[in-house]
Motif scaffolding. Structure first.
Motif: not given
Length: 111
Positions: A16, A50, A96
């Motif tokens: 991210h 995120f 993630q």
């Protein structure tokens, strides 16, 4: 096939865009003045934006690595290579995504 060794001067980000802090656990080997990183190390992430809609922030906080050097080792632990796989985790240890290796040194390579 040889791949560049990751060092403390490499640039790694979470999926991210958060920045990894690349601090070695055992500073034994240097490449161009920067310490080589090992597969066993866990690196922290800062600045991950995120968020899961409706559930709030779930930023990446750490990166754990696999597929370090099979032949290039320090104290029998594989060095991290540009081809190593880093998985980013939240503080709740939820995967993630895959870390992005954005910049590496080009002098020393490992296998």
């Amino acid at each position: 096939m040889p791949s560049p060794i990751l060092t403390t001067s490499s640039t790694v980000m979470c999926t991210h865009g958060g920045s990894a802090t690349l601090q070695p656990g055992t500073p034994l080997v240097k490449v161009q003045g920067a310490q080589a990183l090992l597969e066993s190390e866990i690196h922290s992430v800062a600045g991950c934006p995120f968020t899961i809609p409706g559930k709030g922030p779930q930023p990446c906080t750490t990166i754990r690595w696999s597929l370090g050097g099979m032949q290039t080792k320090v104290s029998q632990i594989g060095v991290l290579l540009q081809t190593s796989i880093g998985i980013c985790y939240s503080s709740e240890q939820i995967p993630q995504g895959t870390a992005i290796v954005a910049q590496v040194q080009s002098v020393a390579q490992g296998t």
